[in-house]
Design an enzyme around this catalytic site. Structure first.
Site, PDB file in Angstrom:
ATOM      1  N   ASP A  76       0.868  -1.188   0.000  1.00 20.39           N
ATOM      2  CA  ASP A  76       0.000   0.000   0.000  1.00 20.39           C
ATOM      3  C   ASP A  76       0.896   1.226   0.000  1.00 20.39           C
ATOM      4  O   ASP A  76       1.698   1.402   0.922  1.00 20.39           O
ATOM      5  CB  ASP A  76      -0.895   0.015   1.240  1.00 20.39           C
ATOM      6  N   ARG A 146      -7.791  10.374   2.152  1.00 23.20           N
ATOM      7  CA  ARG A 146      -7.214   9.447   1.179  1.00 23.20           C
ATOM      8  C   ARG A 146      -7.806   9.683  -0.213  1.00 23.20           C
ATOM      9  O   ARG A 146      -7.218   9.263  -1.214  1.00 23.20           O
ATOM     10  CB  ARG A 146      -7.468   8.003   1.607  1.00 23.20           C
ATOM     11  N   LYS A 176      -8.571   1.806  -6.330  1.00 25.52           N
ATOM     12  CA  LYS A 176      -9.383   1.147  -5.302  1.00 25.52           C
ATOM     13  C   LYS A 176     -10.353   2.156  -4.684  1.00 25.52           C
ATOM     14  O   LYS A 176     -10.099   3.371  -4.743  1.00 25.52           O
ATOM     15  CB  LYS A 176      -8.486   0.518  -4.230  1.00 25.52           C
ATOM     16  N   HIS A 177     -11.508   1.707  -4.132  1.00 29.97           N
ATOM     17  CA  HIS A 177     -11.969   0.351  -3.868  1.00 29.97           C
ATOM     18  C   HIS A 177     -13.272   0.203  -4.629  1.00 29.97           C
ATOM     19  O   HIS A 177     -14.280   0.788  -4.230  1.00 29.97           O
ATOM     20  CB  HIS A 177     -12.191   0.120  -2.383  1.00 29.97           C
ATOM     21  N   HIS A 189     -12.921  -2.494   7.577  1.00 30.87           N
ATOM     22  CA  HIS A 189     -11.957  -3.229   8.394  1.00 30.87           C
ATOM     23  C   HIS A 189     -12.629  -3.780   9.656  1.00 30.87           C
ATOM     24  O   HIS A 189     -12.186  -4.789  10.204  1.00 30.87           O
ATOM     25  CB  HIS A 189     -10.802  -2.316   8.837  1.00 30.87           C
ATOM     26  N   ASP A 258      -9.749  -6.586  -1.601  1.00 33.28           N
ATOM     27  CA  ASP A 258      -9.174  -6.015  -0.394  1.00 33.28           C
ATOM     28  C   ASP A 258      -8.887  -7.193   0.557  1.00 33.28           C
ATOM     29  O   ASP A 258      -9.285  -8.333   0.307  1.00 33.28           O
ATOM     30  CB  ASP A 258     -10.143  -5.005   0.229  1.00 33.28           C
TER      31      ASP A 258
END
Length: 488
Positions: A76, A146, A176-177, A189, A258
């Site tokens: 990453d 991000r 992504k994503h 997550h 992912d």
């Protein structure tokens, strides 16, 4: 074909090609990983745990490729505070939101080039970046800075610049994503994430732009989109991965999941079932980022068992492995020569972002209180703070960095006000909407010092302050410190 029938060597290798494994170690390769690589493992993913310095990382990647030259080595590498290569001398570039504020695609390309050039020098061939998500909800907990911004076209033009620059270095980029994580209020997550918007409001334009720009990889989101498939997260959805991405958007590169240990998958399906279902849905590789290789083996065994069920599963895995093989032929060997990159691009971008707003009057000798959440263990380096960067440009400054609410907030505020007596006071928060303790502590300090300079190192929100870095990468914080102190 029955479960007891042995698999062909070709099918065994195909199953391994579809896996990306995390592992422990900085200089040696675990024996279990060696065996996986020998049987055709498609890739490995590196984290901070695998990084000591640049020379060590290069030695590690050389060791991995000596085991199998077509092994993809990934990481990453988004820039800003998201990355794992600080110890290896990663170029200082701001996060994506700051690049979007500067809104100069040529400058974004220079920053992406620096990151990609550094990867090539380390022998890393795949960058799981850039983020194509549009930051659509103010309470989204995972995308935020991000993202390049809140508008699909803004995100799209910076994606194109990033992908083009990364490709020029011979590094595989990965948007992504898919089909977007910016419309959720949950971090996948930790739990199941849902984007409830109707299809016409989903942010697909950046992914179309990435496909049109020739991005060689996309990463799926562990997000449920009821408008597309109410029953499965995107990573496990044939409607989304095959119907939408392959058939409608025309993507024929490698689609990687992912990480399967994320709770949106592992908590409901388990990693092994997640691997089997993701590949059946249209993924080509699945990531098992945890260093526990037993989890990777369980995922591998699930894929092998799926192949044994008959031709449809075998053909799907063979197709996926073929895409991975073609990707490896193009990217597995890092560039032989690594040209210098523009060391100043990141500083320029971070400064332009900070200075694209009305700045407070510079102050010297300030006491700064930097409030921010603990680093995300899967994403952040987390070794930066604003007091250190402010002292670097103003040695008379002092400060405190805090990642959680103190046991005695009132007592903490009283001590800060005592330390800042007769001096300027600066208070910075990071996403205080999501972490209300920061707002409470800031307000305690403002009550005692109405003249406090207020700052933000996350997404700017009403009440946060008059100066914002739009990210917590080291170069973001340095640009903010320069603005506060009137330096640089």
């Amino acid at each position: 074909m029955t479960h007891s029938e042995p698999l062909s060597a070709e099918s065994d290798e195909a199953a391994h090609r579809c896996l990306v494994a995390g592992f422990d170690g900085t200089t040696t390769v675990p024996d279990t990983l060696k065996r996986l690589i020998d049987r055709g493992l498609g890739g490995v993913i590196l984290f901070t745990r695998n990084v000591r310095d640049a020379a060590q990382v290069r030695e590690l990647t050389d060791t991995l490729r000596a085991l199998r030259p077509d092994l993809l080595v990934a990481i990453d590498n988004e820039g800003g505070g998201i990355g794992h290569l600080v110890r290896a001398g990663a170029p200082d570039v701001p996060g994506n939101w700051a690049l979007g504020v500067a809104d100069d695609p040529e400058l974004t390309g220079r920053c992406a080039d620096a990151l990609a050039g550094h990867l090539a020098g380390l022998g890393i061939s795949v960058s799981y970046a850039p983020v194509a998500d549009v930051q659509g909800r103010p309470d989204n907990p995972i995308v935020r800075t991000r993202s390049f911004g809140p508008e699909p076209e803004l995100v799209a033009r910076h994606l194109r610049a990033w992908i083009t620059a990364t490709e020029a270095r011979g590094i595989a980029s990965c948007a992504k994503h898919f089909p977007g994580h910016g419309g959720t209020r949950t971090d996948s997550h930790h739990d199941t994430a849902v984007d409830p918007r109707p299809r016409q409001e989903l942010d697909l334009a950046p992914f179309r732009a990435a496909v049109d720009a020739g991005v060689p990889m996309l990463m799926s989101a562990h997000v449920v989109f009821p408008a597309l498939d109410p029953d499965h997260p995107a990573t496990l959805s044939p409607r989304i991965l095959t119907g939408l991405l392959r058939d409608e958007l025309g993507f024929d590169g490698v689609l990687v999941s992912d990480a399967l240990e994320m709770k949106a998958i592992s908590g409901r399906y388990g990693e092994a079932a997640g691997a089997r279902l993701a590949l059946a849905a249209g993924a080509d590789q699945v990531i098992v980022a945890v260093p526990d290789l037993e989890t990777t083996l369980a995922c591998r065994d699930a894929v092998l068992d799926a192949i044994r069920t008959g031709p449809p599963a075998r053909q799907r895995v063979t197709e996926a492995a073929g895409r991975v093989r073609r990707l490896a032929e193009r990217y597995a060997a890092p560039s032989a020569a690594v040209r210098d990159w523009d060391d100043g691009a990141g500083r320029e971008a971070a400064r332009r972002a900070v200075r694209a707003q009305a700045l407070p009057r510079p102050v010297r000798g300030a006491h700064v209180v930097d409030l921010f959440p603990p680093p995300h263990p899967a994403l952040n380096w987390g070794g930066e703070d604003l007091p250190a960067e402010l002292r670097a440009v103003d040695p008379t400054a002092t400060g405190t960095a805090l990642t959680r609410e103190p046991a005695d907030p009132e007592g903490f505020a009283e001590e800060v006000l005592r330390l800042a007596e007769g001096r300027p006071l600066v208070v910075a928060v990071c996403d205080a909407r999501l972490h209300p303790w920061q707002a409470r502590l800031r307000d305690l300090l403002l009550a005692g010092r109405p003249d406090t300079v207020r700052a933000s190192t996350g997404l700017p929100e009403p009440g946060d302050g008059t100066v914002c870095s739009y990210g917590r990468g080291r170069v973001n914080l340095r640009a903010l410190a320069e603005a506060v102190a009137g330096a640089g």
